[in-house]
Design a protein around this motif. Structure first.
Motif, short mmCIF file in Angstrom:
data_model
loop_
_atom_site.label_atom_id
_atom_site.label_comp_id
_atom_site.label_asym_id
_atom_site.label_seq_id
_atom_site.Cartn_x
_atom_site.Cartn_y
_atom_site.Cartn_z
N GLY A 69 0.86 -1.15 -0.01
CA GLY A 69 -0.01 0.12 0.01
C GLY A 69 1.00 1.34 -0.09
N ASN A 70 0.17 2.47 0.39
CA ASN A 70 1.20 3.63 0.45
C ASN A 70 0.38 4.54 1.29
OD1 ASN A 70 -1.58 4.22 -0.94
ND2 ASN A 70 -0.53 4.16 -3.08
N PHE A 114 -0.64 5.56 7.04
CA PHE A 114 0.85 5.05 6.84
C PHE A 114 0.67 3.57 7.15
CE2 PHE A 114 1.07 9.57 7.87
CZ PHE A 114 2.34 9.86 7.20
N GLY A 115 -0.26 2.83 7.54
CA GLY A 115 -0.44 1.32 8.00
C GLY A 115 -1.58 1.29 8.79
N VAL A 116 -2.15 0.19 9.24
CA VAL A 116 -3.06 -0.31 10.02
C VAL A 116 -2.39 -0.77 11.21
CG1 VAL A 116 -5.13 -1.25 10.28
CG2 VAL A 116 -4.74 -0.33 8.20
N VAL A 117 -3.21 -0.37 12.48
CA VAL A 117 -2.72 -0.97 13.70
C VAL A 117 -3.91 -1.49 14.52
CG1 VAL A 117 -0.47 -0.30 14.07
CG2 VAL A 117 -2.66 1.14 14.86
N PHE A 118 -4.00 -2.37 15.21
CA PHE A 118 -5.11 -3.00 16.10
C PHE A 118 -4.90 -2.84 17.63
CE2 PHE A 118 -4.67 -5.43 12.21
CZ PHE A 118 -5.93 -5.38 11.65
N ALA A 168 -7.28 -1.18 1.64
CA ALA A 168 -7.25 -1.56 0.32
C ALA A 168 -7.86 -0.54 -0.54
CB ALA A 168 -8.24 -2.65 0.10
N ALA A 169 -7.72 0.87 -0.20
CA ALA A 169 -8.08 1.89 -1.26
C ALA A 169 -7.19 2.18 -2.31
CB ALA A 169 -8.10 3.37 -0.57
N CYS A 170 -6.06 1.69 -2.21
CA CYS A 170 -4.97 1.79 -3.35
C CYS A 170 -3.83 0.74 -2.86
CB CYS A 170 -4.31 3.05 -3.42
SG CYS A 170 -2.95 3.05 -4.77
N VAL A 223 3.89 -0.79 3.30
CA VAL A 223 3.62 0.54 2.81
C VAL A 223 4.91 1.27 2.22
CG1 VAL A 223 3.16 2.85 3.66
CG2 VAL A 223 1.55 1.16 4.34
N ALA A 224 4.58 1.60 1.13
CA ALA A 224 5.77 2.12 0.42
C ALA A 224 5.74 3.77 0.82
CB ALA A 224 5.82 2.09 -1.09
N HIS A 225 6.81 4.19 1.51
CA HIS A 225 6.76 5.47 1.94
C HIS A 225 6.92 6.57 0.70
CE1 HIS A 225 8.59 3.54 5.59
NE2 HIS A 225 7.29 3.28 5.62
N GLU A 226 7.33 6.09 -0.32
CA GLU A 226 7.73 7.31 -1.59
C GLU A 226 6.50 7.15 -2.29
OE1 GLU A 226 11.18 6.18 -3.10
OE2 GLU A 226 12.41 7.17 -1.56
#
Length: 307
Positions: free
Chosen positions: A126-127, A140-144, A175-177, A217-220
């Motif tokens: 993701g991104n 920036f990512g998902v946490v629980f 999953a938006a992108c 997650v690709a930071h760029e």
């Protein structure tokens, strides 16, 4: 940022976009794809229209049949059904699942393509995502957290996080992108169609995680997401969350809560400061306790979050 250079055209990419109304946003999304991917990669776009009534179907009928494959639902589907339907006919070895309320700036694809090549056990790549409505970051990512409701880490930030390296590793991403190998998507059975426009991405991320895949997650790669634009988007949120928690509570507590809870607490407190009227006292106290007494306070900079 990655420069816009022509990549290996032997990579076949199928971009899957479910739509329901929001024609103006769909047009912007498609325009951004064509501008940013011109001379970059061979791709097809599969659009699944879920009964739009705002002129979307008429617009779709005029699109080029060589680049676009249009599926028109006769009966109402949902996010999971529509993505699964498109994935089943996709020609590409790679799938890009994309919301129609996203806008893609130059260079968005190259980092996630590289990530998929770099990590042999990658599920979704993701991104970073920003919400143009608020001009704040959203993902920036998902946490629980211990209360199990997925949290977008970094949500509501005005400035980007200073992250280590080009990628971070998570148990789930929105999953938006996202980019994923078609064979991996199908091997997990695709999205669970019992979820109605919510939590189906979290469910699939965890099923893939259970199979040994991590998500990155690709930071760029940074995009814009006009979040929650479709009408009725949140209608089934409560039912989806109940299903998700019922199905995944044991797995989350056994495998991910300890890893994620400090980041989740940090992110929740930021949300409380941004939108204090939405604060839940129990979650607030839980988060404060975690920040004060957690032994994993530097988890964001630990190797488990970065490759």
């Amino acid at each position: 940022k990655c420069s816009l250079k022509k990549m290996n055209t032997s990579i076949n990419l199928s971009i899957i976009i479910p739509v329901f109304n929001c024609l103006d946003l769909t047009k912007k999304c498609l325009e951004s794809i064509e501008v940013t991917l011109k001379d970059v990669i061979e791709y097809e776009i599969i659009i699944v229209d879920d009964g739009s009534t705002d002129g979307t179907r008429e617009f779709l009928s005029d699109l080029s049949k060589t680049k676009y494959h249009i599926l028109l639902n006769q009966n109402k589907g949902n996010f999971a059904i529509n993505n699964n339907r498109a994935a089943a006919i996709a020609k590409g070895d790679l799938l890009c699942l994309l919301n129609n309320d996203t806008e893609l700036p130059s260079g968005w694809l190259q980092p996630i393509l590289k990530g998929l090549k770099q990590f042999p056990y990658a599920g979704f790549i993701g991104n970073v995502q920003k919400n143009p409505k608020t001009n704040r970051y959203d993902h920036f990512g998902v946490v629980f957290p211990p209360w199990l409701t997925p949290i977008h880490y970094g949500q509501h930030l005005k400035k980007s996080l200073k992250l280590i390296g080009p990628y971070s590793r998570w148990a789930a991403v929105t999953a938006a992108c996202v980019l994923i190998k078609k064979e991996v998507f199908l091997s997990a059975g695709g999205f669970n169609e019992n979820y109605i426009n919510g939590c189906e991405d979290m469910d699939l991320c965890l099923r893939l995680h259970k199979m040994g895949y991590w998500h990155y997650v690709a930071h760029e790669s940074e995009i814009f997401h006009h979040k929650g634009s479709s009408s009725g988007r949140k209608k089934y949120n409560d039912a989806n969350l109940r299903r998700f928690k019922s199905e995944w509570s044991e797995y989350l507590y056994s495998n991910l809560i300890v890893r994620d809870k400090y980041l989740a607490a940090h992110s929740y407190l930021r949300s409380c400061m941004t939108y204090p009227k939405k604060t839940n006292l129990v979650k607030l106290l839980n988060s404060i306790k975690t920040l004060l007494f957690s032994s994993n306070k530097k988890s964001l900079k630990s190797p488990e979050f970065f490759n």
